[in-house]
Design a protein around this motif. Structure first.
Motif, mmCIF file in Angstrom:
data_model
loop_
_atom_site.group_PDB
_atom_site.id
_atom_site.type_symbol
_atom_site.label_atom_id
_atom_site.label_comp_id
_atom_site.label_asym_id
_atom_site.label_seq_id
_atom_site.Cartn_x
_atom_site.Cartn_y
_atom_site.Cartn_z
ATOM 1 N N UNK A 86 0.964 -0.998 0.286
ATOM 2 C CA UNK A 86 -0.358 0.173 -0.182
ATOM 3 C C UNK A 86 1.027 1.358 -0.235
ATOM 4 N N UNK A 87 2.107 1.514 0.379
ATOM 5 C CA UNK A 87 2.250 2.560 0.781
ATOM 6 C C UNK A 87 3.164 3.062 -0.756
ATOM 7 N N UNK A 88 4.603 1.652 -1.282
ATOM 8 C CA UNK A 88 3.932 1.760 -2.556
ATOM 9 C C UNK A 88 3.287 2.457 -3.612
ATOM 10 N N UNK A 90 -0.073 1.523 12.146
ATOM 11 C CA UNK A 90 0.631 1.217 10.473
ATOM 12 C C UNK A 90 -0.673 1.396 9.628
ATOM 13 N N UNK A 91 -1.488 2.127 9.905
ATOM 14 C CA UNK A 91 -1.989 2.243 8.680
ATOM 15 C C UNK A 91 -1.675 3.616 7.715
ATOM 16 N N UNK A 92 -2.579 3.221 6.713
ATOM 17 C CA UNK A 92 -1.839 3.601 5.262
ATOM 18 C C UNK A 92 -3.102 4.267 4.433
ATOM 19 N N UNK A 93 -4.367 3.213 4.794
ATOM 20 C CA UNK A 93 -5.598 4.506 4.648
ATOM 21 C C UNK A 93 -6.746 3.843 5.617
ATOM 22 N N UNK A 99 -21.877 2.000 9.638
ATOM 23 C CA UNK A 99 -21.660 2.020 11.122
ATOM 24 C C UNK A 99 -20.773 0.454 11.095
ATOM 25 N N UNK A 100 -19.837 1.326 10.463
ATOM 26 C CA UNK A 100 -18.429 0.839 10.281
ATOM 27 C C UNK A 100 -17.633 1.156 9.862
ATOM 28 N N UNK A 101 -15.975 1.654 10.385
ATOM 29 C CA UNK A 101 -15.234 1.727 9.666
ATOM 30 C C UNK A 101 -14.245 0.578 9.486
ATOM 31 N N UNK A 102 -13.208 0.465 7.885
ATOM 32 C CA UNK A 102 -12.196 -0.477 7.531
ATOM 33 C C UNK A 102 -10.784 0.113 8.111
ATOM 34 N N UNK A 103 -10.064 -0.267 8.091
ATOM 35 C CA UNK A 103 -8.472 0.744 8.235
ATOM 36 C C UNK A 103 -7.572 -0.538 7.022
ATOM 37 N N UNK A 104 -7.143 -0.318 6.190
ATOM 38 C CA UNK A 104 -5.660 -1.039 5.613
ATOM 39 C C UNK A 104 -4.403 -0.941 5.744
ATOM 40 N N UNK A 105 -3.418 -1.823 6.540
ATOM 41 C CA UNK A 105 -1.923 -1.513 6.996
ATOM 42 C C UNK A 105 -1.743 -1.931 5.655
ATOM 43 N N UNK A 106 0.377 -1.086 6.518
ATOM 44 C CA UNK A 106 0.712 -1.343 5.368
ATOM 45 C C UNK A 106 1.913 -2.287 4.670
#
Length: 298
Positions: free
Chosen positions: A6-8, A178-181, A187-194
């Motif tokens: 995801x960082x790249x 360590x989240x990138x997005x 009523x929910x939340x999503x997180x994308x890790x590196x």
């Protein structure tokens, strides 16, 4: 395709243009390579009146939970000069963004609009009955997301903050790192890790938070009750409510950007064409003739 973190992916904005497509309650918007915008779907309150927009670099679309049974929504455009334009429902002043400046990212929730400034601070207009616009103290932000009644901010250090309705613990993100997005649904939340994995909190009635097995993800999107992930190989994954077929993305290929509306999902392909599945009652999935962003190498 080889795996791209995801960082790249974030450093290759031309390849993964996350703000080039937006899905609202009953409409879809696409940013074209010439800075103009196309829209399809319900135009009850003018949310698709974007034909006159120019010099746009990002789009966002306000969502409305299906249970409200209303087509009221709005569309936001970020211009190359870092100002913002808006069309659509404005009962709560969610379209009053004409005086904004130095904005580098935008998000649209139900009845409100969020803007991320160049200096990492955040501004918001619209409904604030549950503190969803209480972002004036935020700083060091690199991304923002808006659910129906809560707002999420991603900080430069990979941590996450939230404000607004927390009835289903959708704001319980203080331990994330360590989240990138980030993405926010009804009523929910999503997180994308590196590392390309995904985490979720909040209401899971439709399994929209069942993302723990995902990997190789470079982008995420959250609809009202479903979650979509874009893999680095151009394929997509989806979980959650599939009442209208909004999760039927397993056969998608060569996708570079995704968007999730109330009950539909849209994907931008590497050749600039668009695909969509899900509720099409108002023509929000009538995108087969669209051609949008011209990506390098095409």
């Amino acid at each position: 395709m080889e795996y791209i973190s995801p960082k790249e992916a974030g450093e290759q904005g031309e390849r993964w243009p996350k703000d080039a497509i937006a899905a609202g309650h009953r409409h879809t918007a696409l940013l074209k390579s010439d800075g103009t915008v196309m829209a399809a779907g319900d135009n009850k309150v003018g949310q698709c009146d974007v034909s006159g927009w120019r010099d746009i670099v990002a789009v966002a679309a306000g969502n409305v939970h299906m249970a409200t049974n209303t087509g009221n929504a709005h569309t936001i455009g970020l211009k190359s000069d870092r100002t913002v334009v808006a069309v659509g429902w404005n009962k709560h002043d969610q379209c009053n963004v004409s005086d904004w400046g130095d904005i580098v990212a935008v998000a649209a929730g139900w009845r409100r609009t969020i803007g991320l400034r160049l200096d990492g601070t955040v501004v918001a207009v619209g409904r604030n009955h549950e503190g969803e616009c209480n972002v004036s103290s935020w700083n060091d932000m690199v991304a923002v997301a808006a659910g129906d009644w809560h707002t999420i901010g991603l900080k430069w250090d990979g941590t996450v903050t939230a404000t607004g309705n927390n009835r289903y613990r959708q704001c319980n993100v203080s331990g994330w790192c360590d989240m990138v997005a980030v993405a926010a649904g009804y009523l929910h939340t999503i997180g994308l890790r590196s590392d390309g994995t995904v985490t979720a909190v909040g209401l899971n009635k439709h399994d929209q938070c069942d993302v723990s097995g995902w990997s190789g993800i470079v982008a995420i999107a959250a609809g009202s009750n479903h979650t979509v992930g874009l893999r680095s190989d151009g394929t997509a994954a989806a979980v959650g409510s599939n009442e209208y077929g909004q999760c039927n993305v397993s056969d998608w290929r060569d996708i570079v950007a995704i968007a999730a509306g109330c009950a539909h999902t849209a994907g931008l392909k590497s050749d600039g064409t668009v695909v969509a599945v899900g509720n099409n009652e108002y023509g929000q999935c009538d995108v087969s003739g669209w051609r949008g962003l011209q990506l390098p190498g095409n």
